[in-house]
Motif scaffolding. Structure first.
Motif, PDB file in Angstrom:
ATOM      1  N   GLY A 102       0.812  -1.211   0.000  1.00 44.94           N
ATOM      2  CA  GLY A 102       0.000   0.000   0.000  1.00 44.94           C
ATOM      3  C   GLY A 102       0.842   1.255   0.000  1.00 44.94           C
ATOM      4  N   ALA A 103       1.995   1.207  -0.683  1.00 43.00           N
ATOM      5  CA  ALA A 103       2.904   2.350  -0.701  1.00 43.00           C
ATOM      6  C   ALA A 103       2.244   3.589  -1.287  1.00 43.00           C
ATOM      7  N   VAL A 104       2.472   4.735  -0.681  1.00 47.84           N
ATOM      8  CA  VAL A 104       1.950   5.995  -1.217  1.00 47.84           C
ATOM      9  C   VAL A 104       2.983   6.693  -2.088  1.00 47.84           C
ATOM     10  N   ALA A 105       4.249   6.243  -1.978  1.00 50.37           N
ATOM     11  CA  ALA A 105       5.318   6.830  -2.793  1.00 50.37           C
ATOM     12  C   ALA A 105       6.135   5.718  -3.436  1.00 50.37           C
ATOM     13  N   HIS A 106       6.456   5.901  -4.714  1.00 52.91           N
ATOM     14  CA  HIS A 106       7.325   4.985  -5.444  1.00 52.91           C
ATOM     15  C   HIS A 106       8.601   5.733  -5.825  1.00 52.91           C
ATOM     16  N   VAL A 107       9.750   5.161  -5.496  1.00 54.26           N
ATOM     17  CA  VAL A 107      11.034   5.742  -5.891  1.00 54.26           C
ATOM     18  C   VAL A 107      11.777   4.683  -6.698  1.00 54.26           C
ATOM     19  N   PHE A 108      12.019   4.972  -7.991  1.00 54.49           N
ATOM     20  CA  PHE A 108      12.613   3.986  -8.888  1.00 54.49           C
ATOM     21  C   PHE A 108      13.908   4.499  -9.504  1.00 54.49           C
ATOM     22  N   ASP A 109      14.822   3.572  -9.709  1.00 53.34           N
ATOM     23  CA  ASP A 109      16.045   3.826 -10.450  1.00 53.34           C
ATOM     24  C   ASP A 109      15.678   4.010 -11.928  1.00 53.34           C
ATOM     25  N   ASP A 110      16.429   4.850 -12.625  1.00 50.47           N
ATOM     26  CA  ASP A 110      16.201   5.062 -14.057  1.00 50.47           C
ATOM     27  C   ASP A 110      16.297   3.774 -14.864  1.00 50.47           C
ATOM     28  N   THR A 127       0.609   8.115  -4.877  1.00 52.18           N
ATOM     29  CA  THR A 127       0.383   9.453  -5.453  1.00 52.18           C
ATOM     30  C   THR A 127       1.686  10.188  -5.724  1.00 52.18           C
ATOM     31  N   VAL A 128       2.795   9.624  -5.241  1.00 52.01           N
ATOM     32  CA  VAL A 128       4.104  10.253  -5.422  1.00 52.01           C
ATOM     33  C   VAL A 128       4.990   9.302  -6.227  1.00 52.01           C
ATOM     34  N   HIS A 129       5.505   9.783  -7.347  1.00 50.07           N
ATOM     35  CA  HIS A 129       6.352   8.960  -8.220  1.00 50.07           C
ATOM     36  C   HIS A 129       7.646   9.718  -8.496  1.00 50.07           C
ATOM     37  N   LEU A 130       8.777   9.154  -8.035  1.00 48.42           N
ATOM     38  CA  LEU A 130      10.068   9.818  -8.158  1.00 48.42           C
ATOM     39  C   LEU A 130      11.090   8.898  -8.795  1.00 48.42           C
ATOM     40  N   ARG A 131      12.032   9.491  -9.504  1.00 49.29           N
ATOM     41  CA  ARG A 131      13.144   8.754 -10.083  1.00 49.29           C
ATOM     42  C   ARG A 131      14.429   9.073  -9.309  1.00 49.29           C
ATOM     43  N   ILE A 132      15.210   7.997  -9.030  1.00 45.34           N
ATOM     44  CA  ILE A 132      16.552   8.218  -8.495  1.00 45.34           C
ATOM     45  C   ILE A 132      17.316   8.970  -9.577  1.00 45.34           C
ATOM     46  N   GLY A 133      17.968  10.042  -9.216  1.00 41.13           N
ATOM     47  CA  GLY A 133      18.628  10.881 -10.208  1.00 41.13           C
ATOM     48  C   GLY A 133      18.072  12.282 -10.099  1.00 41.13           C
ATOM     49  N   ALA A 134      17.512  12.782 -11.198  1.00 42.05           N
ATOM     50  CA  ALA A 134      17.056  14.180 -11.228  1.00 42.05           C
ATOM     51  C   ALA A 134      15.996  14.464 -10.168  1.00 42.05           C
ATOM     52  N   ASP A 135      14.983  13.593 -10.057  1.00 36.45           N
ATOM     53  CA  ASP A 135      13.903  13.849  -9.095  1.00 36.45           C
ATOM     54  C   ASP A 135      14.437  13.875  -7.666  1.00 36.45           C
ATOM     55  N   TRP A 136      15.193  12.822  -7.310  1.00 35.36           N
ATOM     56  CA  TRP A 136      15.676  12.730  -5.918  1.00 35.36           C
ATOM     57  C   TRP A 136      16.667  13.840  -5.610  1.00 35.36           C
ATOM     58  N   ASP A 137      17.584  14.110  -6.540  1.00 37.60           N
ATOM     59  CA  ASP A 137      18.544  15.185  -6.310  1.00 37.60           C
ATOM     60  C   ASP A 137      17.839  16.531  -6.171  1.00 37.60           C
ATOM     61  N   GLY A 138      16.735  16.696  -6.899  1.00 37.46           N
ATOM     62  CA  GLY A 138      15.963  17.924  -6.759  1.00 37.46           C
ATOM     63  C   GLY A 138      15.434  18.094  -5.350  1.00 37.46           C
ATOM     64  N   LEU A 139      14.919  16.998  -4.778  1.00 37.60           N
ATOM     65  CA  LEU A 139      14.442  17.056  -3.392  1.00 37.60           C
ATOM     66  C   LEU A 139      15.598  17.334  -2.436  1.00 37.60           C
ATOM     67  N   ALA A 140      16.703  16.612  -2.638  1.00 40.83           N
ATOM     68  CA  ALA A 140      17.840  16.719  -1.713  1.00 40.83           C
ATOM     69  C   ALA A 140      18.512  18.090  -1.770  1.00 40.83           C
ATOM     70  N   HIS A 141      18.368  18.798  -2.900  1.00 37.79           N
ATOM     71  CA  HIS A 141      18.988  20.122  -3.037  1.00 37.79           C
ATOM     72  C   HIS A 141      18.036  21.263  -2.688  1.00 37.79           C
ATOM     73  N   HIS A 142      16.755  21.059  -3.029  1.00 36.10           N
ATOM     74  CA  HIS A 142      15.833  22.191  -2.964  1.00 36.10           C
ATOM     75  C   HIS A 142      14.663  22.014  -1.998  1.00 36.10           C
ATOM     76  N   GLY A 143      14.534  20.815  -1.367  1.00 34.83           N
ATOM     77  CA  GLY A 143      13.444  20.635  -0.424  1.00 34.83           C
ATOM     78  C   GLY A 143      13.621  21.517   0.806  1.00 34.83           C
ATOM     79  N   ALA A 144      12.516  21.927   1.407  1.00 34.57           N
ATOM     80  CA  ALA A 144      12.589  22.706   2.651  1.00 34.57           C
ATOM     81  C   ALA A 144      13.030  21.769   3.770  1.00 34.57           C
ATOM     82  N   PRO A 145      14.229  21.934   4.318  1.00 37.96           N
ATOM     83  CA  PRO A 145      14.783  20.969   5.270  1.00 37.96           C
ATOM     84  C   PRO A 145      13.869  20.732   6.475  1.00 37.96           C
ATOM     85  N   LEU A 146      13.744  19.466   6.836  1.00 41.35           N
ATOM     86  CA  LEU A 146      12.992  19.112   8.035  1.00 41.35           C
ATOM     87  C   LEU A 146      13.876  19.387   9.243  1.00 41.35           C
ATOM     88  N   ALA A 147      13.369  20.143  10.190  1.00 45.03           N
ATOM     89  CA  ALA A 147      14.196  20.571  11.327  1.00 45.03           C
ATOM     90  C   ALA A 147      14.558  19.416  12.245  1.00 45.03           C
TER      91      ALA A 147
END
Length: 514
Positions: A102-110, A127-147
């Motif tokens: 019942g995953a709500v997020a899928h993270v897949f390698d290219d 409801t969330v579909h991300l690719r390792i690479g551009a998508d994940w790096d986008g989160l890791a660089h530009h996401g609002a950091p969790l305190a």
């Protein structure tokens, strides 16, 4: 409700203590602990912005990489559940894991577009579909950091470790924050005592399973983790990295350890930095064990466990390994109970058996999982009588050393991976020319065990073996395919009409290798 430390605190605490020390290394790229933590905080914030929250499942199908490593910690920062898969699985197999978790997020390698598409189709809940690479790096660089990490309770799940029962249908073993805090502590106590920020660990197996659990202990102590540059095991490169980075520990399975120690490169490099070379997941041939001891010295550590107990059943430390068959050593044993864990050998009625008698290996203690997700029947069966039933057969000696003598189920272990015959048999029986199928695990010098499929042709005219194997293509991962196919006129059966696998194995042994 018993509040406990979120596993993500291992990373956050280490980043505070050793911000400028190397945390993760791949090729020429070095991420400090501060950099790893910053990327994880940002990725966690990005996932939260996408709608992922506490208790949600995050399915990850990816090869080893810094991003794959980060998905683990970012999931835990949110209080979400990490659901890693075996990258050798086929698209339908991964689709089932996505749907059943019942995953709500899928993270897949290219590299896995077909797997990604199959999972998306099977699991509309995501409801969330991300690719390792551009998508994940986008989160890791530009996401609002969790305190800070989300507060969790001891029994909140953090990891769905997929395993299988005798039916071969994968089940999600729920590993919890409280359980895994104990497991990490126990690994450091029993497997790698004295591990510190001055140690370095090399990853030669998938982070989705035992190597990932091993990596948690490195993070907890600030020891750097070195990733192999490619997805396949390159023994010469592994030994080069051991020498270059002064690697002091690594997690292996017997197949990998044997490949490493029988490769010529082992004699060309300085591996004197090694303190603990851990092997688990399958029995190891005594000849291979002796060879590894001769090549590496007294650094081998064996443990016995399974996903539901996260490896925490027994340990055989370096000083109990012997090159000679000295009767003073527990030759053939997988060790004694891990600190805080208890082992009992039980008979078919659930009664405890004395030393020397064979029965089912049962365990209890803080390392045992919380049960199977959405499968109360399987959970109740696994915990019958107040013990977790491993499904393995064995005995304890007078000193408490455990010896595994067989399996209660028909499962076999090939190259460190569990293989369940019924799943293969069902796929083989889809072939129109196959009337009956029986798959058993037989000794294999390279893989520990490999499958032999004994088949009965429907019309007495066996199809070519290549034609039979094509039946498995796309249905089962390659490591599950039988290494040998044999046709018999009939399969041996009991008085109840069931195939007697014991007799199948005996006839195969008598016939010898083809």
């Amino acid at each position: 409700m018993i509040p406990t430390s979120n596993l993500a605190h291992f990373l956050l605490q280490t980043a505070r203590r050793f911000p400028d020390r190397a945390g993760l290394i791949r090729g020429e790229h070095v991420w400090t602990w501060a950099e790893v933590a910053a990327r994880v905080r940002a990725a966690a914030g990005g996932l939260r912005a996408c709608g992922v929250g506490k208790g949600d499942r995050v399915l990850v199908h990816a090869r080893n990489s810094h991003a794959m490593f980060e998905t683990m910690w970012a999931s835990w920062m949110l209080g979400a559940v990490w659901v890693p898969t075996n990258v050798r699985l086929t698209p339908p197999e991964v689709a089932y894991l996505a749907q059943s978790s019942g995953a709500v997020a899928h993270v897949f390698d290219d590299a896995f577009p077909d797997h990604e598409a199959a999972a998306r189709d099977a699991n509309p809940n995501a409801t969330v579909h991300l690719r390792i690479g551009a998508d994940w790096d986008g989160l890791a660089h530009h996401g609002a950091p969790l305190a800070e990490a989300v507060a969790v309770d001891r029994d909140d799940p953090c990891w769905f470790f997929y395993t299988s029962g005798t039916t071969g249908r994968p089940k999600a073993a729920m590993l919890t924050h409280g359980q895994m805090v104990f497991v990490v502590t126990n690994h450091l106590c029993d497997l790698m005592p004295g591990t510190s920020e001055h140690d370095v660990s090399l990853v030669v197996a998938p982070l989705s399973h035992g190597a990932g659990i091993h990596a948690l202990a490195q993070v907890a102590r600030g020891a750097a983790t070195v990733l192999m540059p490619g997805e396949r095991l390159d023994c010469a490169e592994a030994w080069r990295l051991v020498e270059k980075h002064h690697v002091s520990n690594m997690f292996t399975v017997p197949t990998i350890l044997t490949m490493l120690t029988r490769d010529a490169a082992v004699d060309r490099v300085d591996h004197s930095s090694l303190r603990y070379v851990i092997y688990a997941g399958a029995p190891m041939y005594r000849a291979d064990q002796v060879h590894a001891l001769r090549k590496l010295g007294p650094v081998l550590v064996q443990y016995f466990g399974l996903g539901e107990v996260t490896g925490n059943i027994t340990v055989l430390p370096p000083h109990l390994h012997s090159i000679d068959d000295d009767p003073a050593f527990p030759i053939g044993s997988c060790g004694y109970p891990r600190t805080g864990m208890e082992i009992s050998i039980r008979d078919g009625e659930g009664r405890g058996l004395p030393a020397g008698e064979t029965g089912e290996i049962c365990v209890r203690g803080p390392a045992v999982f919380a049960g199977y997700f959405d499968d109360s029947e399987a959970t109740a069966k696994a915990f019958a009588g107040g013990w977790f039933h491993t499904g393995d057969l064995g005995h304890l000696d007078a000193k408490g050393f455990l010896y595994i003598t067989g399996r209660a189920s028909d499962m076999y272990i090939s190259g460190g991976s569990n293989v369940y015959p019924r799943e293969i048999e069902e796929a083989l029986l889809l072939h129109p020319a196959i009337a009956e199928a029986c798959v058993v695990g037989m000794p294999d010098a390279k893989w520990g065990e490999s499958g032999v499929a004994v088949l009965v042709a429907r019309d007495g005219n066996p199809p070519p073996a290549e034609d039979v194997l094509r039946q498995l293509d796309g249905r089962l991962a390659r490591y599950k395919w039988p290494a040998r196919i044999v046709f018999w006129d009939a399969l041996p059966k009991s008085g109840y009409g069931k195939v007697t696998k014991r007799d199948v194995r005996r006839r195969l042994e008598e016939a010898g290798p083809a």
